[in-house]
Design a protein around this motif. Structure first.
Motif, mmCIF file in Angstrom:
data_model
loop_
_atom_site.group_PDB
_atom_site.id
_atom_site.type_symbol
_atom_site.label_atom_id
_atom_site.label_comp_id
_atom_site.label_asym_id
_atom_site.label_seq_id
_atom_site.Cartn_x
_atom_site.Cartn_y
_atom_site.Cartn_z
ATOM 1 N N ASP A 189 0.843 -1.193 0.000
ATOM 2 C CA ASP A 189 0.000 0.000 0.000
ATOM 3 C C ASP A 189 0.882 1.248 0.000
ATOM 4 N N ILE A 190 0.676 2.114 -0.991
ATOM 5 C CA ILE A 190 1.492 3.333 -1.102
ATOM 6 C C ILE A 190 1.373 4.195 0.156
ATOM 7 N N LYS A 191 0.237 4.062 0.861
ATOM 8 C CA LYS A 191 0.012 4.874 2.081
ATOM 9 C C LYS A 191 1.113 4.669 3.109
ATOM 10 N N ASP A 192 1.732 3.479 3.089
ATOM 11 C CA ASP A 192 2.747 3.156 4.102
ATOM 12 C C ASP A 192 4.159 3.500 3.624
ATOM 13 N N ALA A 193 4.292 4.033 2.401
ATOM 14 C CA ALA A 193 5.625 4.117 1.799
ATOM 15 C C ALA A 193 6.361 5.425 2.108
ATOM 16 N N GLU A 194 7.664 5.274 2.341
ATOM 17 C CA GLU A 194 8.542 6.436 2.487
ATOM 18 C C GLU A 194 9.164 6.755 1.113
ATOM 19 N N ALA A 195 9.248 5.727 0.273
ATOM 20 C CA ALA A 195 9.791 5.912 -1.081
ATOM 21 C C ALA A 195 8.927 5.149 -2.078
ATOM 22 N N VAL A 196 8.808 5.721 -3.276
ATOM 23 C CA VAL A 196 8.034 5.075 -4.347
ATOM 24 C C VAL A 196 8.929 4.937 -5.564
ATOM 25 N N LEU A 197 8.865 3.762 -6.190
ATOM 26 C CA LEU A 197 9.553 3.563 -7.476
ATOM 27 C C LEU A 197 8.485 3.457 -8.554
ATOM 28 N N VAL A 198 8.707 4.129 -9.674
ATOM 29 C CA VAL A 198 7.663 4.192 -10.701
ATOM 30 C C VAL A 198 8.308 4.186 -12.072
ATOM 31 N N ARG A 199 7.585 3.640 -13.063
ATOM 32 C CA ARG A 199 8.006 3.812 -14.457
ATOM 33 C C ARG A 199 7.002 4.773 -15.103
ATOM 34 N N SER A 200 6.005 4.240 -15.811
ATOM 35 C CA SER A 200 5.107 5.165 -16.533
ATOM 36 C C SER A 200 3.771 5.377 -15.836
ATOM 37 N N ALA A 201 3.546 4.772 -14.678
ATOM 38 C CA ALA A 201 2.242 4.912 -14.008
ATOM 39 C C ALA A 201 1.934 6.396 -13.767
ATOM 40 N N ALA A 202 0.666 6.756 -14.010
ATOM 41 C CA ALA A 202 0.264 8.162 -13.836
ATOM 42 C C ALA A 202 0.101 8.466 -12.356
ATOM 43 N N MET A 203 0.807 9.477 -11.877
ATOM 44 C CA MET A 203 0.745 9.818 -10.452
ATOM 45 C C MET A 203 -0.024 11.112 -10.183
ATOM 46 N N HIS A 204 -0.485 11.773 -11.260
ATOM 47 C CA HIS A 204 -1.094 13.100 -11.051
ATOM 48 C C HIS A 204 -2.318 13.058 -10.141
ATOM 49 N N ASP A 205 -3.121 11.987 -10.232
ATOM 50 C CA ASP A 205 -4.340 11.953 -9.420
ATOM 51 C C ASP A 205 -4.178 11.141 -8.144
ATOM 52 N N LEU A 206 -2.968 10.689 -7.874
ATOM 53 C CA LEU A 206 -2.744 9.879 -6.665
ATOM 54 C C LEU A 206 -2.704 10.759 -5.435
ATOM 55 N N GLU A 207 -3.251 10.250 -4.352
ATOM 56 C CA GLU A 207 -3.091 10.952 -3.075
ATOM 57 C C GLU A 207 -1.694 10.623 -2.553
ATOM 58 N N LEU A 208 -0.921 11.651 -2.265
ATOM 59 C CA LEU A 208 0.461 11.408 -1.844
ATOM 60 C C LEU A 208 0.508 11.326 -0.320
ATOM 61 N N PRO A 209 0.939 10.186 0.223
ATOM 62 C CA PRO A 209 0.906 10.015 1.682
ATOM 63 C C PRO A 209 1.854 10.972 2.402
ATOM 64 N N GLU A 210 1.492 11.346 3.613
ATOM 65 C CA GLU A 210 2.284 12.305 4.413
ATOM 66 C C GLU A 210 3.719 11.844 4.616
ATOM 67 N N GLY A 211 3.881 10.529 4.783
ATOM 68 C CA GLY A 211 5.219 10.016 5.094
ATOM 69 C C GLY A 211 6.123 9.858 3.873
ATOM 70 N N LEU A 212 5.607 10.184 2.689
ATOM 71 C CA LEU A 212 6.395 9.960 1.466
ATOM 72 C C LEU A 212 7.523 10.992 1.356
ATOM 73 N N ALA A 213 8.757 10.491 1.227
ATOM 74 C CA ALA A 213 9.920 11.392 1.161
ATOM 75 C C ALA A 213 10.515 11.455 -0.243
ATOM 76 N N ALA A 214 10.398 10.361 -1.010
ATOM 77 C CA ALA A 214 11.089 10.322 -2.307
ATOM 78 C C ALA A 214 10.319 9.496 -3.327
ATOM 79 N N VAL A 215 10.398 9.941 -4.575
ATOM 80 C CA VAL A 215 9.850 9.177 -5.706
ATOM 81 C C VAL A 215 10.992 9.024 -6.699
ATOM 82 N N ALA A 216 11.251 7.800 -7.130
ATOM 83 C CA ALA A 216 12.283 7.614 -8.164
ATOM 84 C C ALA A 216 11.623 7.086 -9.424
ATOM 85 N N ARG A 217 11.764 7.843 -10.505
ATOM 86 C CA ARG A 217 11.243 7.429 -11.804
ATOM 87 C C ARG A 217 12.364 6.599 -12.453
#
Ligand SMILES: NC(=O)C1=CN([C@@H]2O[C@H](COP(=O)(O)OP(=O)(O)OC[C@H]3O[C@@H](n4cnc5c(N)ncnc54)[C@H](O)[C@@H]3O)[C@@H](O)[C@H]2O)C=CC1
Ligand SMILES: O=C(O)CCC(=O)C(=O)O
Length: 387
Positions: A27-55
């Motif tokens: 569950d992204i809600k629990d994540a401190e970091a997210v790894l992504v390729r082409s998934a659309a993130m514009h409409d995603l709710e970004l969790p408070e604890g999220l520190a980094a996204v790596a494309r």
């Protein structure tokens, strides 16, 4: 324990770089970091604890960069890691558009039960004949990681190469073959080139960069290749021009209802970076970036914050402060730390546009109340206690 979430499948060789201090979460809600390729993130709710996204890739148009910056989320990409994969497919695209390879393969499959197929083929092959790329003019728009590789390789294929990039980086300029002709007016490419390939990021300034006016300047034999993003091209105008025989072919790596099946369009399903090598390279770079940020506070290859690196922390404590690029911020930080009796051993502060990052090494543990004061300072987006 650091927790990460993958929005797309990420190559195992990269994920294996995470140590036992990392846990993959569903569950992204629990994540401190997210790894992504082409998934659309514009409409995603970004969790408070999220520190980094790596494309794990180059293009970041699927990620809301400013929204992330405002929430103190550092976004990384992996420059150049998939460039060779794309370069090779661009050449496949040029060849597919120049010779009817697909038509020829389809003909063979349709005639697979013909015992005399070898003889019939010799009569039919004239229907699939084409032209060679050697000796033709290629225009490369955007001379970054991919554009430079395409331009240089094309010179070795005997092409006359024109290159256009008003913002070319010093390292790209150093890498570019001296045989590539520097073009300062992109219209020269539209007018003169037999093949035109675009390798720029999708930004507001590049959207529909190849529009109806540009297409109208092209030769009737022109072949346009788009392995960057479909929205860079006015594809309605492109399809109309192809239907009217005003240009020859449009090769795109981005299927949509405008181009798939349209006359003169050759479309692949976003395959540019889909090679084992590119996927591994991107995953390795993305995981290293995330680890360096979470463990050391270093920012390398960010697309919404400045790069800022102080190596591994050798002092008692380190904090990272993501903040607005406004005057007086540093004096607030040093005052808060000084008032708490905390000595600063080392410090770096870098800015990029509206945003900035301060990395501060200190001689003692920074207590929670001091961190809270820093966090409450106007213009501070996020404070991270690295050590
Ligand atoms: N089909 C696929 O699977 C892939 C597609 N891509 C796409 O290709 C794009 C380019 O990738 P890279 O070469 O790795 O990026 P890059 O960032 O290394 O190069 C982009 C170049 O475009 C130039 N540029 C920006 N605006 C321009 C303009 N208006 N006119 C001319 N040049 C301009 C920049 O100066 C830079 O040199 C990515 O942004 C992405 O959208 C990237 C990788 C895989
Ligand atoms: O991850 C992928 O396959 C997409 C690659 C891409 O389009 C990019 O890196 O910009």
């Amino acid at each position: 324990m650091h927790k990460y979430h993958c929005l797309n499948p990420i190559a195992a060789v990269g994920l294996d770089l995470f140590s036992d201090d990392y846990q993959k979460v569903e569950d992204i809600k629990d994540a401190e970091a997210v790894l992504v390729r082409s998934a659309a993130m514009h409409d995603l709710e970004l969790p408070e604890g999220l520190a980094a996204v790596a494309r794990a890739g180059a293009g970041v148009n699927n990620i809301p960069l400013d929204k992330c910056a405002e929430k103190g989320i550092v976004v990384f990409n992996t420059p150049g890691a998939n460039a060779n994969g794309v370069k090779e497919l661009v050449f496949a695209g040029m060849l597919y558009a120049s010779r009817d390879i697909v038509g020829g393969i389809d003909w063979c499959l349709a005639n697979q039960n013909d015992e005399n197929i070898a003889k019939t083929a010799e009569k039919q092959k004239k229907n699939f004949a084409g032209t060679e790329i050697s000796g033709k003019k290629l225009g490369v728009i955007g001379l970054g990681a991919i554009g430079v590789l395409v331009a240089n390789a094309a010179t070795h294929m005997g092409m006359e190469v024109y290159g256009y990039d008003p913002y070319i980086s010093v390292s790209a300029a150093w890498s570019l073959s001296r045989s590539v002709k520097h073009i300062s007016n992109v219209e020269d490419i539209y007018r003169e080139c037999d093949y035109i390939t675009i390798h720029v990021p999708l930004l507001d300034s590049t959207r529909k960069m190849i529009g109806a006016d540009a297409i109208a300047m092209m030769k009737p034999t022109a072949i346009v290749l788009n392995f960057a993003r479909d929205l860079l091209v006015d594809e309605e105008a492109m399809v109309d021009a192809l239907a009217a025989g005003k240009i020859k072919k449009y090769v795109s790596d981005f299927p949509n209802t405008t181009t798939v099946g349209a006359k003169g369009c050759i479309v692949t399903p976003h395959l540019g970076a889909s090679t084992a090598e590119s996927e591994d390279n991107c995953a390795l770079m993305a995981v290293r970036e995330i680890r360096d940020y979470l463990e050391n506070g270093n920012i390398v290859h960010s697309v919404n914050f400045p790069d800022c690196s102080m190596g591994a922390c050798m002092t008692a404590g380190r904090i990272g402060i993501l903040h607005k690029n406004e005057s007086g911020m540093l004096s607030h930080f040093t005052t808060i730390l000084g008032n708490a009796g905390i000595n600063i051993d080392g410090m770096a502060n870098k800015s990029r546009g509206d945003y900035a990052y301060a990395l501060i090494d200190v001689d003692t543990n920074v207590p929670e109340d001091v961190l809270a004061k820093l966090e409450q300072t106007d213009g501070v987006l996020k404070v991270r206690k690295v050590k």
